[in-house]
Design a protein around this motif. Structure first.
Motif: not given
Length: 248
Positions: A74-102
């Protein structure tokens, strides 16, 4: 004749081999019971931005490592930092897509398309959320699934109250699992000027009846308890919705 069923709403064995279903978790509340049914019935799981917060908060600390999504996008404007850090630490890809037309939902569907190209496979898509909460987001779900009907066979939106999907022009048989659906259902002429409907298997059936926002809208119809299926013929694309019984 298109055929539909909601077997993904039945309790599933988590270790069973899954069909090609992709679950997209949206940023809307859901019960743990519904979550487990949809997760266990799906082969691939992703979160649309803040949907990761919903997944994280639904589970206990001991459960979280057992239910890691394959992807967060997503554009990652909603995911909390603690949540993002938890999933990144466990190998989950967290992909930022800044496209505001989608939207975040559209970004996740794009990721599913890329996966299908790589695997030479086709996935049914189940959205956890999308039909509750903010009206503008609900309308987006209605609009987007209306468009997706042109390129995808099966896309479902599920909340704790409803399951819904788009029926394209033509005839459809919907297999009714009375243990998870009902008793109410509806046919909603969303995104079209009008359609002509015929049905069998409902308490109040229609025969070549025009449906539109300026005329008849078949809401609060009922399944017949002993009927295993509903037949619908529509001259234009229409939204089908069914009440969902509580998942325990």
């Amino acid at each position: 004749m298109a055929s539909w069923n909601v077997e993904f709403l039945q309790p599933q064995d988590a270790s069973a081999i899954k069909p090609n279903r992709a679950l997209v978790i949206l940023n809307q509340p859901f019960s743990e019971g519904l979550f487990h049914r949809l997760w266990n019935s799906s082969k691939w799981h992703c979160c649309a931005d803040g949907g990761a917060n919903r997944l994280f908060d639904t589970l206990t600390p001991s459960q979280r490592p057992l239910f890691l999504p394959d992807f967060i996008k997503g554009d990652l404007d909603s995911i909390r930092n603690d949540v993002k850090e938890f999933y990144i630490s466990r190998g989950v890809p967290v992909v930022e897509d800044p496209d505001q037309d989608s939207t975040d939902l559209m970004k996740c569907v794009s990721a599913i398309r890329d996966k299908e190209v790589r695997e030479q496979a086709e996935y049914d898509i189940i959205l956890l959320g999308g039909l509750s909460g903010r009206l503008d987001q609900t309308v987006h779900t209605l609009s987007y699934l209306h468009k997706l009907r042109k390129t995808r066979k099966h896309v479902f939106a599920v909340t704790d109250d409803n399951v819904g999907w788009v029926l394209d022009t033509g005839e459809h048989t919907i297999h009714i699992d009375h243990s998870v659906l009902g008793p109410t259902c509806g046919l909603l002429p969303v995104g079209i000027a009008s359609t002509v409907l015929s049905t069998t298997g409902l308490r109040w059936n229609l025969t070549d009846h025009e449906s539109s926002f300026d005329g008849l809208v078949s809401t609060s119809n009922h399944f017949l308890p002993n009927e295993p299926s509903v037949w619908i013929k529509t001259s234009n694309a229409i939204w089908w919705t069914a009440e969902l019984r509580a998942c325990t």
